[in-house]
Design an enzyme around this catalytic site. Structure first.
Site, PDB file in Angstrom:
ATOM      1  CD  GLU A  88      -2.669  -7.777   2.106  1.00 18.15           C
ATOM      2  OE1 GLU A  88      -2.293  -6.606   1.925  1.00 18.15           O
ATOM      3  OE2 GLU A  88      -3.461  -8.114   2.994  1.00 18.15           O
ATOM      4  CD  GLU A 128       1.023  -5.916   5.368  1.00 16.58           C
ATOM      5  OE1 GLU A 128       1.826  -6.786   5.720  1.00 16.58           O
ATOM      6  OE2 GLU A 128       0.399  -5.960   4.287  1.00 16.58           O
ATOM      7  CB  ALA A 136      -0.874  -0.013   1.249  1.00 15.93           C
TER       8      ALA A 136
HETATM    9  C1  3H9 Z   1       0.360  -2.363   3.372  1.00 12.24           C
HETATM   10  O1  3H9 Z   1       0.683  -2.827   2.317  1.00 12.24           O
HETATM   11  C2  3H9 Z   1      -1.018  -2.460   3.945  1.00 12.24           C
HETATM   12  C3  3H9 Z   1      -1.878  -3.498   3.232  1.00 12.24           C
HETATM   13  O2  3H9 Z   1      -1.701  -4.761   3.817  1.00 12.24           O
HETATM   14  C4  3H9 Z   1      -3.337  -3.203   3.397  1.00 12.24           C
HETATM   15  C5  3H9 Z   1      -3.875  -1.934   2.817  1.00 12.24           C
HETATM   16  C6  3H9 Z   1      -5.380  -1.874   2.877  1.00 12.24           C
HETATM   17  N1  3H9 Z   1       4.663   3.493   0.063  1.00 12.24           N
HETATM   18  O3  3H9 Z   1      13.409   1.916   1.090  1.00 12.24           O
HETATM   19  P1  3H9 Z   1      13.843   2.649  -0.123  1.00 12.24           P
HETATM   20  C7  3H9 Z   1       9.506   4.876  -0.858  1.00 12.24           C
HETATM   21  S1  3H9 Z   1       1.472  -1.472   4.301  1.00 12.24           S
HETATM   22  C8  3H9 Z   1       5.155   4.673  -0.275  1.00 12.24           C
HETATM   23  O4  3H9 Z   1      14.810   3.745   0.071  1.00 12.24           O
HETATM   24  P2  3H9 Z   1      15.029   0.228  -1.135  1.00 12.24           P
HETATM   25  C9  3H9 Z   1      10.544   5.257   0.179  1.00 12.24           C
HETATM   26  O5  3H9 Z   1      10.024   6.148   1.122  1.00 12.24           O
HETATM   27  C10 3H9 Z   1       2.927  -1.407   3.306  1.00 12.24           C
HETATM   28  N2  3H9 Z   1       6.472   4.907  -0.470  1.00 12.24           N
HETATM   29  O6  3H9 Z   1      14.383   1.669  -1.266  1.00 12.24           O
HETATM   30  C11 3H9 Z   1      11.598   5.885  -0.697  1.00 12.24           C
HETATM   31  O7  3H9 Z   1      11.137   7.192  -1.031  1.00 12.24           O
HETATM   32  P3  3H9 Z   1      12.186   8.359  -1.307  1.00 12.24           P
HETATM   33  C12 3H9 Z   1       3.712  -2.670   3.401  1.00 12.24           C
HETATM   34  C13 3H9 Z   1       7.298   3.877  -0.312  1.00 12.24           C
HETATM   35  O8  3H9 Z   1      15.299  -0.204  -2.512  1.00 12.24           O
HETATM   36  C14 3H9 Z   1      11.551   5.032  -1.963  1.00 12.24           C
HETATM   37  O9  3H9 Z   1      10.262   4.415  -1.957  1.00 12.24           O
HETATM   38  N3  3H9 Z   1       4.960  -2.521   2.671  1.00 12.24           N
HETATM   39  C15 3H9 Z   1       6.846   2.613   0.039  1.00 12.24           C
HETATM   40  O10 3H9 Z   1      16.114   0.238  -0.134  1.00 12.24           O
HETATM   41  C16 3H9 Z   1      12.597   3.958  -2.015  1.00 12.24           C
HETATM   42  O11 3H9 Z   1      12.535   3.203  -0.820  1.00 12.24           O
HETATM   43  C17 3H9 Z   1       6.113  -2.164   3.275  1.00 12.24           C
HETATM   44  O12 3H9 Z   1       6.169  -1.988   4.456  1.00 12.24           O
HETATM   45  C18 3H9 Z   1       5.458   2.427   0.230  1.00 12.24           C
HETATM   46  N4  3H9 Z   1       4.936   1.237   0.553  1.00 12.24           N
HETATM   47  O13 3H9 Z   1      13.897  -0.702  -0.502  1.00 12.24           O
HETATM   48  C19 3H9 Z   1       7.311  -2.055   2.390  1.00 12.24           C
HETATM   49  N5  3H9 Z   1       7.917   1.784   0.142  1.00 12.24           N
HETATM   50  O14 3H9 Z   1      12.980   7.921  -2.495  1.00 12.24           O
HETATM   51  C20 3H9 Z   1       8.075  -0.797   2.702  1.00 12.24           C
HETATM   52  C21 3H9 Z   1       8.992   2.514  -0.161  1.00 12.24           C
HETATM   53  O15 3H9 Z   1      11.347   9.566  -1.514  1.00 12.24           O
HETATM   54  N6  3H9 Z   1       9.192  -0.581   1.801  1.00 12.24           N
HETATM   55  N7  3H9 Z   1       8.636   3.775  -0.437  1.00 12.24           N
HETATM   56  O16 3H9 Z   1      13.011   8.423  -0.048  1.00 12.24           O
HETATM   57  C22 3H9 Z   1      10.365  -1.247   1.893  1.00 12.24           C
HETATM   58  O17 3H9 Z   1      10.540  -2.158   2.684  1.00 12.24           O
HETATM   59  C23 3H9 Z   1      11.480  -0.810   0.988  1.00 12.24           C
HETATM   60  O18 3H9 Z   1      11.199   0.502   0.579  1.00 12.24           O
HETATM   61  C24 3H9 Z   1      11.690  -1.686  -0.281  1.00 12.24           C
HETATM   62  C25 3H9 Z   1      12.727  -0.979  -1.210  1.00 12.24           C
HETATM   63  C26 3H9 Z   1      12.241  -3.048   0.155  1.00 12.24           C
HETATM   64  C27 3H9 Z   1      10.427  -1.854  -1.048  1.00 12.24           C
END
Ligand code: 3H9
Length: 725
Positions: free
Chosen positions: A129, A149, A87
């Site tokens: 999901e 999450e 999300a």
């Molecule tokens: C969810 O999914 C809820 C659902 O179950 C239900 C809903 C109803 N959204 O980490 P990075 C941005 S909860 C928005 O530096 P990497 C991050 O801020 C979500 N932005 O890169 C950064 O921005 P900026 C569950 C996001 O390659 C840029 O992307 N998912 C999101 O080291 C690059 O990120 C998570 O918890 C996001 N979801 O790692 C996953 N994710 O460039 C969270 C990232 O402006 N994300 N950004 O600074 C991660 O674990 C890592 O970002 C990922 C990439 C492994 C994906």
């Protein structure tokens, strides 16, 4: 691999006959008929987060597939380096925009044609999901699948808690959701999360081949809601009970972990659609909680903290060979951190015996990991091959970076830097790990102040995540950028700090510890203070920390500063009294607590309480009682006020840098988002009112920060400062 995939996807996007899936944001989801497969591409840089336009686009694409008789299967892929990272976290806290992600997932699952998810890179949270709602899944080598999450104070809220246990069983699903860990493609295959592993570089071609195979075998949509993972009711019930018991022990006031267990129980006991409704209600409760706000703030704060202005303006210098001066606990820990990141490390000590001790310290860290089963002998041998020691500074002639970790004394450090100035090549970064000394003075003592930087590690340096990058006045921007690049390689959270006594973290620590000492002298026991601080969410209270680190360290610092201390400032002598008896904490068996027979957990000590009573009497204190909430209010107010001063003086760039420091170096509970976020959440005006109330007793200690006064007067909060860097 990822580049070629992303290039391919982008070239597809550029071809003609493409149908934008969403009128509002046509670029984010595209679908294109390739033969009889509808390829649905999510292209929402940087990580394909599922914002409203992507959600809408996915529904439109599935509608298009159902409505087109030529479509025999659907393939969902992500453009760029990831499938979908979940999300869009930035949408939380804002008004919800339909369609909801659960509706999107249900629509995908209801599709009348087989839907294949081709997963490369991250498929996390809502991203997984979406894949679980698809009918078939192929994950490519290097993929990261997970339901993280819980780390954001949430639970999988788009059917994840209902579909995952049906697919892989209650136990495996609970383990995935409660840990939030990522699994690779092979493990995903073993547990049944995906159907096959893709090995080629070309996600699109291999994904299409899978879809064609399904068409050829007349495979029908296979809906996870009907998967049999919970068929063994007895085993599932036992797994849920075990997870609940374990979570009750470990969750420490966190909301979402127990709700995850409840949701899996609902998956077992309720029809699928009712389970979804239950999940939705639990998800919304979590989404609206301050814990979610704190954890999402933490997520962004630690990423924003890495974006110091110098990292935008300058290029980091190349780093291969690193020198470490000093083989004590700190030097050895730094050496291990560097070796673990693949650097070549040369340790310098003053003589052979000290060098042997330094090497032994390094080996001891690895041996500890081997004993815990976290490392094997070969890995240690590989790391130690890159380690060497010397007693001559000349061995550092080729070093790209040198980090000194010698005794905290300006004269000693200046002597080290004079040697570095003499032997190091031009362009080498010369760093000090000092905790509080004036790095400007140190830099000015050599011929190349532009190369001098503070790299303040926290002990144990190979474990603690925080690295303060301390920026002296004359340092070159590229040297600062190099510090941040190093932190990235060491997988540390770097925070930019200015030069002052204690930088960000230790400067705040000195103040909130003093507040704790005042509370103790005024009537609270150290044991009550520790308990109140732990109940707030810190892993340890301040007196447990002192006992762990060694009371003698703070005692030495207090003695050093005695001459410069304001004679009117309140000074609590209790800690000194203990040290004078040789009670330095765990290492001496006694400190604020008693550690019998080498125990690591201390017991309250009535003799310590007697010493405290005597000190109270000597200082003429009228005893008061404090409840735990009052203790926490003072402790936090002192922390927040000093954090505000640090931002006000420009030592920290923004409040979020203070938050990242306290969370990663000082155990501040992550779900409260750091002290500055916490202050915003309780209301900055309330914090100011507290400080003013406490100032009536001790106006010297409790001086409201001008920054807090200004923000409250203008109706603003710390968050309003986080945008500006
Ligand atoms: C969810 O999914 C809820 C659902 O179950 C239900 C809903 C109803 N959204 O980490 P990075 C941005 S909860 C928005 O530096 P990497 C991050 O801020 C979500 N932005 O890169 C950064 O921005 P900026 C569950 C996001 O390659 C840029 O992307 N998912 C999101 O080291 C690059 O990120 C998570 O918890 C996001 N979801 O790692 C996953 N994710 O460039 C969270 C990232 O402006 N994300 N950004 O600074 C991660 O674990 C890592 O970002 C990922 C990439 C492994 C994906």
């Amino acid at each position: 691999m990822q580049t070629s995939h992303s290039e391919k996807i982008h070239s597809i996007l550029e071809t003609a006959f493409m149908t934008p899936s969403s009128a509002t944001d046509p670029a984010l989801v595209q679908h294109q008929l390739r033969g009889n497969v509808l390829v649905v591409t999510i292209d929402h840089a940087p990580v394909n987060a599922l914002n409203a336009a992507v959600r809408r686009g996915l529904i439109d694409a599935i509608e298009a597939a159902d409505g087109n008789a030529s479509v025999r299967a659907v393939l969902i892929v992500g453009a760029g380096r990831n499938f979908i990272a979940g999300a869009d976290i930035r949408e939380f806290g804002k008004p919800a925009v339909p369609p909801s992600l659960p509706d999107v997932c249900n629509r995908i699952e209801a599709c009348s044609k087989p839907v294949v998810a081709a997963i490369h890179g991250a498929a996390l949270g809502g991203g997984l999901e979406v894949a679980l709602a698809s009918h078939y899944r192929i994950a490519f080598e290097g993929a990261k699948l997970g339901l993280p999450e819980v780390q954001l104070g949430l639970l999988p809220g788009a059917g994840g808690t209902q579909r995952t246990p049906r697919l892989i069983g209650a136990q495996a699903a609970l383990s995935l959701m409660l840990s939030g860990r990522h699994v690779g493609a092979q493990e995903a295959l073993r547990t049944g999360l995906v159907d096959r592993v893709g090995h080629s570089d070309d996600v699109l071609t291999e994904g299409l081949a899978y879809a064609h195979e399904l068409i050829a075998t007349r495979a029908a949509p296979r809906r996870t809601r009907s998967a049999p993972g919970l068929a063994d009711k007895e085993a599932s019930t036992a797994a849920i009970a075990a997870a609940r018991a374990d979570t009750q022990k470990k969750a420490r006031g966190l909301l979402s972990p127990l709700k995850i267990v409840d949701c899996v129980e609902a998956a077992l006991n309720l029809p699928f659609d009712e389970g979804l409704q239950f999940e939705r209600a639990q998800f919304l409760e979590c989404r609206e909680s301050p814990q979610r706000a704190g954890l999402v703030h933490a997520f962004f704060a630690e990423r924003e903290a890495q974006k110091a202005p110098e990292t935008r303006d300058a290029r980091a210098r190349a780093l291969h060979a690193v020198g470490v001066i000093g083989g004590g606990t700190m030097g050895a820990g730094i050496a291990v951190a560097l070796l673990d990141a693949g650097f070549i490390v040369t340790m310098i000590e003053r003589d052979d015996a000290s060098l042997a001790r330094g090497r032994a310290h390094v080996e001891k860290v690895y041996d500890g990991l081997i004993a815990k089963g976290r490392l094997n002998d070969e890995a240690k041998a590989r790391a130690m091959q890159r380690f060497s020691g010397d007693t001559s500074y000349d061995a550092l002639a080729d070093a790209d970076l040198v980090i000194e970790a010698v005794f905290e004394d300006m004269a000693v450090k200046k002597a080290v830097f004079a040697e570095l100035d003499r032997v190091c090549k031009q362009g080498a970064v010369l760093a000090t790990n000092t905790s509080y000394l004036d790095i400007d003075e140190l830099a000015a003592s050599i011929s190349r102040p532009q190369d001098v930087l503070g790299l303040h590690f926290f002990s144990p340096a190979n474990i603690m995540k925080l690295l303060e990058i301390v920026v002296p006045a004359r340092v070159a921007a590229e040297v600062v950028a190099t510090g941040f690049e190093l932190a990235k390689k060491l997988k540390k959270v770097a925070v930019r700090a200015g030069v002052c006594d204690g930088f960000i973290g230790n400067r705040m620590l000195a103040v909130y510890r003093a507040a704790a000492d005042h509370l103790m002298e005024d009537g609270a026991s150290p044991y009550q203070i520790d308990r109140a601080v732990r109940d707030f969410g810190f892993p340890m209270g301040p007196y447990q920390v002192i006992d762990l680190a060694g009371g003698d360290i703070g005692w030495a610092a207090r003695k050093r500063r005695a001459a410069s201390r304001d004679p009117n400032a309140r000074y609590v002598r209790i800690g000194d009294e203990l040290c004078e008896r040789g009670w330095f904490g765990q290492k001496t068996g006694r400190g604020f607590y008693r550690y019998e027979d080498g125990a690591r957990i201390g017991k309250p000590d009535s003799e310590v309480e007697a010493i405290i009573d005597a000190e109270r009497a000597r200082a003429g204190i009228t005893l008061r009682t404090f409840d735990d909430a009052q203790i926490v209010r003072r402790y936090l107010a002192a922390m927040i006020n000093e954090g505000a001063n640090i931002v006000h003086e420009g030592i920290a760039l923004r409040p979020l840098d203070v938050d990242a420091t306290l969370m990663h170096g000082f155990g501040f509970p992550r779900h409260r988002g750091g002290p500055m976020h916490y202050a915003d959440s309780v209301g900055l005006d309330r914090v100011l009112a507290d400080i003013r109330e406490f100032a009536q007793e001790d106006p010297l200690f409790w001086r409201a920060s001008p920054l807090i006064e200004r923000l409250v007067a203008s109706g603003k909060n710390f968050a309003s400062l986080n945008q500006a860097a």
